[in-house]
Write a protein that holds these residues in place. Structure first.
Motif, mmCIF file in Angstrom:
data_model
loop_
_atom_site.group_PDB
_atom_site.id
_atom_site.type_symbol
_atom_site.label_atom_id
_atom_site.label_comp_id
_atom_site.label_asym_id
_atom_site.label_seq_id
_atom_site.Cartn_x
_atom_site.Cartn_y
_atom_site.Cartn_z
ATOM 1 N N GLY B 511 0.781 -1.231 0.000
ATOM 2 C CA GLY B 511 0.000 0.000 0.000
ATOM 3 C C GLY B 511 0.814 1.283 0.000
ATOM 4 O O GLY B 511 0.271 2.367 0.019
ATOM 5 N N ARG B 512 2.152 1.163 0.005
ATOM 6 C CA ARG B 512 2.978 2.362 0.038
ATOM 7 C C ARG B 512 3.777 2.509 -1.235
ATOM 8 O O ARG B 512 4.157 1.523 -1.844
ATOM 9 C CB ARG B 512 3.967 2.267 1.192
ATOM 10 C CG ARG B 512 3.357 2.541 2.521
ATOM 11 C CD ARG B 512 4.451 2.996 3.397
ATOM 12 N NE ARG B 512 3.959 3.427 4.677
ATOM 13 C CZ ARG B 512 4.732 3.413 5.756
ATOM 14 N NH1 ARG B 512 5.960 2.967 5.660
ATOM 15 N NH2 ARG B 512 4.266 3.844 6.892
ATOM 16 N N GLU B 513 4.084 3.749 -1.571
ATOM 17 C CA GLU B 513 4.918 3.978 -2.738
ATOM 18 C C GLU B 513 6.372 4.118 -2.284
ATOM 19 O O GLU B 513 6.666 4.774 -1.292
ATOM 20 C CB GLU B 513 4.464 5.265 -3.435
ATOM 21 C CG GLU B 513 5.094 5.427 -4.798
ATOM 22 C CD GLU B 513 4.610 6.689 -5.513
ATOM 23 O OE1 GLU B 513 3.393 6.945 -5.488
ATOM 24 O OE2 GLU B 513 5.455 7.391 -6.071
ATOM 25 N N HIS B 514 7.265 3.454 -3.009
ATOM 26 C CA HIS B 514 8.696 3.517 -2.695
ATOM 27 C C HIS B 514 9.453 3.908 -3.960
ATOM 28 O O HIS B 514 8.934 3.809 -5.067
ATOM 29 C CB HIS B 514 9.230 2.148 -2.256
ATOM 30 C CG HIS B 514 8.562 1.575 -1.056
ATOM 31 N ND1 HIS B 514 9.116 1.601 0.193
ATOM 32 C CD2 HIS B 514 7.378 0.941 -0.926
ATOM 33 C CE1 HIS B 514 8.315 1.010 1.049
ATOM 34 N NE2 HIS B 514 7.247 0.592 0.397
ATOM 35 N N LEU B 515 10.714 4.325 -3.769
ATOM 36 C CA LEU B 515 11.589 4.565 -4.921
ATOM 37 C C LEU B 515 12.925 3.906 -4.621
ATOM 38 O O LEU B 515 13.669 4.356 -3.750
ATOM 39 C CB LEU B 515 11.771 6.075 -5.156
ATOM 40 C CG LEU B 515 12.809 6.457 -6.201
ATOM 41 C CD1 LEU B 515 12.449 5.917 -7.570
ATOM 42 C CD2 LEU B 515 12.969 7.971 -6.277
ATOM 43 N N GLN B 516 13.216 2.818 -5.322
ATOM 44 C CA GLN B 516 14.499 2.129 -5.153
ATOM 45 C C GLN B 516 15.499 2.738 -6.116
ATOM 46 O O GLN B 516 15.247 2.805 -7.318
ATOM 47 C CB GLN B 516 14.349 0.630 -5.414
ATOM 48 C CG GLN B 516 15.655 -0.145 -5.424
ATOM 49 C CD GLN B 516 16.300 -0.226 -4.046
ATOM 50 O OE1 GLN B 516 15.673 -0.645 -3.084
ATOM 51 N NE2 GLN B 516 17.567 0.205 -3.949
ATOM 52 N N ARG B 517 16.634 3.202 -5.585
ATOM 53 C CA ARG B 517 17.657 3.795 -6.445
ATOM 54 C C ARG B 517 18.555 2.705 -7.011
ATOM 55 O O ARG B 517 18.771 1.669 -6.384
ATOM 56 C CB ARG B 517 18.486 4.812 -5.662
ATOM 57 C CG ARG B 517 17.635 5.970 -5.138
ATOM 58 C CD ARG B 517 18.460 6.969 -4.364
ATOM 59 N NE ARG B 517 19.475 7.582 -5.214
ATOM 60 C CZ ARG B 517 20.758 7.675 -4.874
ATOM 61 N NH1 ARG B 517 21.185 7.174 -3.737
ATOM 62 N NH2 ARG B 517 21.610 8.256 -5.687
ATOM 63 N N ALA B 518 19.060 2.936 -8.216
ATOM 64 C CA ALA B 518 19.895 1.917 -8.854
ATOM 65 C C ALA B 518 20.794 2.553 -9.907
ATOM 66 O O ALA B 518 20.459 3.589 -10.482
ATOM 67 C CB ALA B 518 19.020 0.856 -9.499
ATOM 68 N N ARG B 519 21.934 1.924 -10.124
ATOM 69 C CA ARG B 519 22.853 2.381 -11.191
ATOM 70 C C ARG B 519 22.432 1.853 -12.550
ATOM 71 O O ARG B 519 22.697 2.459 -13.577
ATOM 72 C CB ARG B 519 24.283 1.898 -10.893
ATOM 73 C CG ARG B 519 24.995 2.691 -9.820
ATOM 74 C CD ARG B 519 26.192 1.923 -9.302
ATOM 75 N NE ARG B 519 27.169 1.622 -10.341
ATOM 76 C CZ ARG B 519 28.147 2.451 -10.700
ATOM 77 N NH1 ARG B 519 28.283 3.616 -10.108
ATOM 78 N NH2 ARG B 519 28.997 2.111 -11.640
ATOM 79 N N THR B 520 21.833 0.678 -12.556
ATOM 80 C CA THR B 520 21.357 0.076 -13.807
ATOM 81 C C THR B 520 19.971 -0.501 -13.552
ATOM 82 O O THR B 520 19.730 -1.049 -12.477
ATOM 83 C CB THR B 520 22.292 -1.064 -14.255
ATOM 84 O OG1 THR B 520 23.639 -0.614 -14.163
ATOM 85 C CG2 THR B 520 21.996 -1.513 -15.671
ATOM 86 N N VAL B 521 19.091 -0.388 -14.530
ATOM 87 C CA VAL B 521 17.745 -0.938 -14.376
ATOM 88 C C VAL B 521 17.494 -1.924 -15.511
ATOM 89 O O VAL B 521 17.833 -1.650 -16.667
ATOM 90 C CB VAL B 521 16.675 0.177 -14.397
ATOM 91 C CG1 VAL B 521 15.266 -0.424 -14.422
ATOM 92 C CG2 VAL B 521 16.839 1.108 -13.215
ATOM 93 N N ALA B 522 16.946 -3.096 -15.176
ATOM 94 C CA ALA B 522 16.563 -4.066 -16.209
ATOM 95 C C ALA B 522 15.074 -4.379 -16.046
ATOM 96 O O ALA B 522 14.624 -4.654 -14.932
ATOM 97 C CB ALA B 522 17.379 -5.343 -16.070
#
Lengths: 136, 783
Positions: B511-522
């Motif tokens: 139910g919550r919004e998060h933002l995962q940081r990353a150097r590369t996204v697949a």
């Protein structure tokens, strides 16, 4: 015609057939090893120990052909090998889903329970050959 | 009701319940208990619904309405809907009201339930007869599909129905002992009244068309290669991927690995963030975790425990499919579900049949050689080493494979059930080459994974853990090397930094919004969710959707034409025993220059369980007493399925619908239409299958059209004008964004896609890891 047959039967009756039984043992070892290879291949050789009886087959063959199998080694190794095989097959059955609780199903579908004992009978022939008298 | 002879007198599937696992027993026995009170239907709707179900199922002996009611009340629906129909929970009341209206208009009766059985049958038949036309504002064909889907699922999920048709029911932990035509378990009862349904005239089988790939198979070479493949040491596999040895001794995933899994904070900038934990995502996670990267995988579905979450039951396995809302449209809309969607760790490989053929070398250059489709930016030799090593990691069981590039498999072929025997018999009679396999099902122990039980529930998730899915083939090793798999995390959008590089992924969890940081996204969400995520990630730089400068995202989505042919035999086939994947032929894989159509098809065994089989029979136009009669003949039918290579078309695409899901994200609209080549190919496949069954001695054959698999949508190409990603699966528009799933396929071949998805991703993982040595965020570009 009756000469060789009579002599053969006479030899057997007097326990003098070491050489022929050693040869039969040699042949039996090869056949047994081939059968074990096929059966274990069907099961994907999932356990490294499944290679042992396959490798030991030709050893038995060599020993049989030489007709000079080491009596002492055969006495100890053979029962150990067949008991070890039976133990591994029992463990394989226990590992199947349902284990021994569904014995009726798992014994039939799991590793063949009595095969190691049955296969070791070829080795048993080798043992007998070791104590026989040579042909006249 | 006409007295129906009891075909299996004395047979009681419930007598086997002591051999069922607790999870399955709970699901099945709940159906035999007192029916649940209705929560969804109003009393008026209930009366009409009962009358409708009585007509469709010829007065079933067990209550079926409560199950439909529960599914609708709890939204346990398929999720997708036809673009011209409301969602299932709104469509049901609407169609019931329409039935009452029809009763008033035609017979001036108060309601549908007030009609005589004959009048009711007339109204139901009228809906079926309208087919593609509108019935009370809804396409009659889709109304028919709605009714019959729910009715068949509810009735043929009941043990009483299984007794009626001789089905073996759940099969775990006990599997099957006696496979093959005419074979029965000690506890199964023979069919005492094997009356065939009225058989239409069956034409004698035509001679088989010439093979387009005759297959090369020198016997000595095949024997030598097979011996080498089966005797190679497993140590090398274990050193590369120890997953099978990280399972518990009974083969189930080790909960310790999940409990002690590494956890990253949203603010940690991880080296690689993967969206989706299926065939593509899991392989990438495992390879990159091995390469020392910090990896987080966001998976919308749950982290499965096969022992408790999966059941040996068809209707109880709904949760394995992606059931979030989706819209399907076009002239040939593709229903979603078991055939083409997955959910949770392992993805759709959790419930795939297990067939893992390689693509043929010709698949990578169909534009150059056949003038259709598209060329891949890589060729067969680029994938060969990855095919080889993945076949050993899964591992694959099958006969030496003579088609495409001939090769051997590490595990020997599985024994055949009745279905497979029929295929071989028919193929031999017609001179068609067929082989057993290749299936990603262990034949013998592999690490801690046990031998297959031949229980036939591959499509419901393998509780034995003998069938490969990333959950047992790649996830354990990824976890052991520090990857985090965050289940229940639904990705919402990919964030871009001012430098045009991806900075992380926004997602919903609990139910919550998060933002995962990353150097590369697949992105590895497969052919529908991957384009949807990119389109939902539109921003100032990419107003039409991420990486969509050239209007290619979501286009060229493909499904395989998968007609399914069943034949009726005098002997009992009992196709539900043995895994559904058994025998297949690829001798019609290539283009036949003498035919008007391009590309080809493969034929494989499939074995529908009762509900799927009922849907098959309903699709033939049978309902009511006719349906029940056909179904009671279940044990006598053998089934083949074809996979025809339908061509990529720009108009077959995923777009965003106006509708939004529970997170407020626009849902995907998947539009699909066939072209002339597609129709001809499906027709050719169908003829060969019917001939094989006729040659095997079938007295009647029936075929239905359906689809299987789903690829494309973010195709790979040599440059950004022709594709979204390059051969290394890196997007052209955003250098640190990859697409690592089946959506990158430019064409689909007529092979099942799972192995090739893994191989393409495995190759890309190697390139990604090699590029990282330079220490650059974008290899070759600015840091």
């Amino acid at each position: 015609m009756s000469g060789p047959v009579t002599r053969l039967l006479d030899n057997v009756r007097n326990g003098r057939f070491q050489r022929s039984l050693a040869l039969v043992t040699a042949g039996g070892s090869v056949v047994t090893a081939a059968e074990i290879y096929l059966e274990h291949d069907r099961a994907g050789f999932g356990n490294r120990m499944m290679w042992w009886p396959v490798v030991l087959g030709p050893v038995g063959a060599v020993a049989g052909v030489a007709g000079a199998c080491s009596e002492r080694a055969a006495h100890t190794l053979l029962p150990v090998a067949s008991l070890q095989g039976t133990y591994l097959h029992v463990r394989g059955i226990a590992h199947k889903p349902g284990g021994w609780a569904m014995a009726r199903y798992n014994i039939e579908m799991g590793p063949p329970l009595f095969a190691p004992l049955l296969m070791s009978m070829v080795g048993g022939m080798g043992l007998v050959a070791a104590v026989l008298r040579r042909e006249a | 009701m006409a007295a129906r002879p009891e075909r299996f007198p004395g047979y009681d599937v419930l007598a086997q319940q002591r051999n069922w696992d607790p999870a399955t027993a709970a699901v099945v026995l709940a159906r035999t208990g007192p029916p649940k009170p209705l929560r969804f239907f109003t009393p008026a709707e209930e009366t009409t619904a009962r009358a409708l179900l009585d007509a469709l199922l010829d007065r079933p002996e067990v209550p079926v309405l409560p199950m439909i009611d529960t599914r609708l009340a709890e939204r346990e629906t398929d999720g997708w809907r036809y673009a011209d129909m409301p969602s299932d929970d709104r469509a049901w009341p609407r169609t019931l009201r329409a039935l009452d209206t029809a009763a008033r208009e035609r017979h001036s009766a108060g309601s549908f339930a007030g009609l005589t059985p004959g009048q009711r049958a007339g109204l139901v038949q009228a809906v079926q007869d309208l087919d593609g036309e509108l019935w009370h504002g809804m396409p009659a064909r889709h109304v028919w599909s709605l009714w019959t889907r729910y009715a068949c699922t509810a009735y043929y999920a009941h043990p009483t129905a299984w007794n009626e048709i001789g089905f073996g029911g759940p099969a775990y932990p006990r599997g099957y002992l006696r496979l093959g035509v005419g074979q029965r378990e000690p506890w199964e009862v023979r069919d005492h009244h094997p009356v065939p349904p009225e058989a239409p005239e069956i034409h004698p089988p035509r001679p088989a068309p010439p093979a387009t790939d005759a297959g090369r198979h020198s016997r000595t070479r095949a024997a030598a290669e097979t011996l080498r493949a089966t005797t190679r040491s497993e140590r090398e596999v274990r050193e590369r991927n120890a997953s099978a040895w990280l399972l518990r001794p009974d083969g189930s995933p080790d909960p310790q690995l999940v409990q002690h899994m590494r956890h990253f904070a949203d603010t940690d900038e991880v080296d690689l963030l993967i969206v989706g934990c299926g065939a593509g995502g899991s392989v990438l996670a495992q390879r990159m975790a091995r390469a020392g990267w910090s990896v987080v995988v966001l998976e919308a579905g749950p982290f499965w425990d096969p022992g408790t979450d999966w059941v040996s039951d068809e209707a109880g396995s709904h949760h394995l499919y992606w059931t979030e809302p989706r819209v399907v449209s076009g002239t040939d809309p593709v229903p979603m579900g078991a055939n083409n969607s997955g959910r949770g760790v392992g993805g759709s490989m959790v419930h795939f049949a297990g067939y893992v053929p390689r693509f043929h070398p010709s698949d990578f250059a169909t534009r150059s050689t056949d003038g259709v489709g598209a060329d891949w930016p890589l060729a067969y030799p680029d994938l060969r080493p990855y095919y080889e090593r993945l076949e050993r990691e899964l591992p694959v069981a099958g006969q030496y494979w003579p088609w495409g590039e001939p090769h051997a498999y590490p595990h020997p072929p599985h024994p055949l059930g009745g279905n497979g025997e029929i295929f071989l018999r028919g193929a031999a009679a017609l001179g068609i080459q067929a082989r057993i396999g290749p299936v990603a099902i262990t034949n013998g122990r592999f690490g801690n994974r046990p031998h297959c039980l031949y229980r036939g529930f591959c499509l419901q998730g393998c509780k034995v853990n003998a069938k490969a899915s990333p959950l047992v083939t790649h996830v354990p090793d990824a976890l052991a090397h520090g990857a985090e798999i965050r289940a229940g995390a639904m990705a919402a959008r990919i964030e871009l930094g001012p430098d045009g590089l991806a900075t992380g992924v926004r997602y919903f969890r609990e139910g919550r919004e998060h933002l995962q940081r990353a150097r590369t996204v697949a992105v590895a969400g497969y052919a529908i969710e991957t384009p949807r995520l990119l389109l939902n990630s539109a921003n100032d730089r990419f107003p039409q959707g991420l990486c969509n400068d050239h209007d290619l995202v979501g286009r060229y989505v493909m499904v395989q034409g998968a007609p399914q042919t069943s034949g009726r035999f005098e002997e009992e086939i009992r196709a539900y025993k043995a895994p559904p994947p058994e025998v297949s032929t690829e001798q019609y894989y290539e283009t036949d220059p003498g035919k008007p159509y391009r590309r080809g098809f493969t034929i494989q065994n499939i074995s529908p369980l009762p509900i799927t089989w009922a849907e098959h029979v309903v699709a033939q136009g049978h309902w009511g007493a006719d349906l029940r009669h056909y179904l009671s003949d279940y044990t006598h039918w053998a089934t083949l399925g074809a996979m025809a290579e339908l061509l990529p078309q720009a108009g077959n695409r995923v777009t965003l619908a106006d509708e939004r899901d529970r997170h407020g994200l626009p849902v995907a609209d998947f539009s699909f239409s066939q072209c002339e080549n597609d129709r001809q190919l499906v027709c050719a496949a169908r003829e060969v299958m019917e001939d094989i069954l006729a040659a095997a001695g079938a007295s009647e054959v029936i075929t239905i059209d359906r689809y299987a698999h789903l690829v494309g949508g973010c195709r790979m190409a040599r440059d950004e004008r022709h594709g979204v990603v390059g051969h290394d699966l890196r997007s052209f528009a955003v250098p640190n964004l990859l697409v690592t799933d089946g959506s990158v396929f430019p064409t689909q071949g007529s092979a099942n896609p799972a192995l090739t998805v893994m191989a393409v991703v495995d190759r890309a993982a190697g390139l990604l890891a090699a590029g990282a040595r330079s220490g650059l965020r974008t290899p070759g570009g600015p840091p």
